[in-house]
Design a protein around this motif. Structure first.
Motif, short mmCIF file in Angstrom:
data_model
loop_
_atom_site.label_atom_id
_atom_site.label_comp_id
_atom_site.label_asym_id
_atom_site.label_seq_id
_atom_site.Cartn_x
_atom_site.Cartn_y
_atom_site.Cartn_z
N GLN A 119 0.81 -1.22 0.00
CA GLN A 119 0.00 0.00 0.00
C GLN A 119 0.85 1.27 0.00
O GLN A 119 0.49 2.26 -0.64
N ALA A 120 1.97 1.26 0.71
CA ALA A 120 2.84 2.44 0.74
C ALA A 120 3.36 2.76 -0.66
O ALA A 120 3.37 3.92 -1.08
N SER A 121 3.76 1.73 -1.40
CA SER A 121 4.24 1.93 -2.77
C SER A 121 3.12 2.39 -3.69
O SER A 121 3.34 3.17 -4.61
N PHE A 122 1.90 1.90 -3.44
CA PHE A 122 0.74 2.33 -4.21
C PHE A 122 0.52 3.83 -4.05
O PHE A 122 0.31 4.56 -5.02
N ASP A 123 0.59 4.32 -2.79
CA ASP A 123 0.41 5.75 -2.54
C ASP A 123 1.49 6.58 -3.24
O ASP A 123 1.19 7.60 -3.86
N THR A 124 2.73 6.13 -3.16
CA THR A 124 3.84 6.85 -3.80
C THR A 124 3.65 6.87 -5.32
O THR A 124 3.80 7.91 -5.96
N ALA A 125 3.29 5.71 -5.88
CA ALA A 125 3.07 5.63 -7.32
C ALA A 125 1.89 6.48 -7.76
O ALA A 125 1.89 7.05 -8.85
N THR A 126 0.87 6.59 -6.90
CA THR A 126 -0.29 7.43 -7.21
C THR A 126 0.14 8.87 -7.42
O THR A 126 -0.23 9.50 -8.42
N MET A 127 0.92 9.41 -6.50
CA MET A 127 1.34 10.81 -6.63
C MET A 127 2.21 11.03 -7.86
O MET A 127 2.12 12.07 -8.50
N ALA A 128 3.04 10.04 -8.21
CA ALA A 128 3.86 10.16 -9.42
C ALA A 128 2.99 10.10 -10.68
O ALA A 128 3.26 10.77 -11.66
N THR A 129 1.92 9.33 -10.62
CA THR A 129 1.06 9.12 -11.79
C THR A 129 0.18 10.32 -12.10
O THR A 129 -0.05 10.64 -13.27
N VAL A 130 -0.33 10.99 -11.09
CA VAL A 130 -1.29 12.08 -11.33
C VAL A 130 -0.63 13.39 -11.73
O VAL A 130 -1.33 14.34 -12.07
N GLN A 131 0.68 13.45 -11.69
CA GLN A 131 1.41 14.65 -12.11
C GLN A 131 1.79 14.50 -13.58
O GLN A 131 2.50 13.56 -13.94
#
Length: 162
Positions: A119-131
């Motif tokens: 889940q921690a990696s999912f959150d990090t990847a989310t922020m990278a994806t939406v930019q």
């Protein structure tokens, strides 16, 4: 004579195969670009369907739980445009505005829970994806699609009901 018949049949088959390969399929069209507006973003939730890095590799951190894909929810709250990133471990969201036909975030907020992996990696990847650069289109099936492109990846989201 038998050899000549075989050669002619092979040539006919080859020509037919080539002709079939050059035909266009009726009803299949390229995605049609749409104007990026608040109304268009807020009309649906946007569910991630694929995300690939520039080298073609899948962004696996975003797909650890297929039952809970990353989903973007754009909305207007008391006159302010907001987006929330759904299915993340931490509650995450931001104010947004459309500037020069692109989405810009302001005041990105997140809870600070110590999320376990993955889940921690999912959150990090989310922020990278939406930019990145946002674009809207409609698929060949007339389904609205949101694409976010940045220097390291391309992510595609399909419209789903709110």
């Amino acid at each position: 004579m038998k050899n000549m018949t075989k050669v002619m049949m092979a040539a006919t088959l080859a020509a037919g195969t080539l002709a079939a390969g050059c035909q266009t399929t009726p009803g299949v069209t390229a995605p049609v670009a749409q104007t990026l507006t608040n109304d268009a973003l807020q009309a649906h939730n946007w569910q991630l369907v694929d995300a690939t890095r520039t080298n073609g590799a899948k962004v696996t951190q975003l797909f650890f739980d297929p039952a809970k894909p990353l989903t973007l929810n754009f909305m207007n709250v008391n006159g302010n445009n907001r987006v929330t990133f759904m299915n993340t471990c931490n509650n995450m969201g931001a104010e947004y505005k459309i500037v020069n036909k692109n989405v810009q975030f302001n005041n990105v907020l997140s809870t600070m829970m110590a999320c376990p992996e993955p889940q921690a990696s999912f959150d990090t990847a989310t922020m990278a994806t939406v930019q990145g650069k946002y674009s809207l289109s409609k698929s060949a099936n007339n389904v609205p699609m949101l694409t976010i492109t940045n220097a390291s990846q391309v992510a595609n989201f399909k419209a789903v009901s709110k």
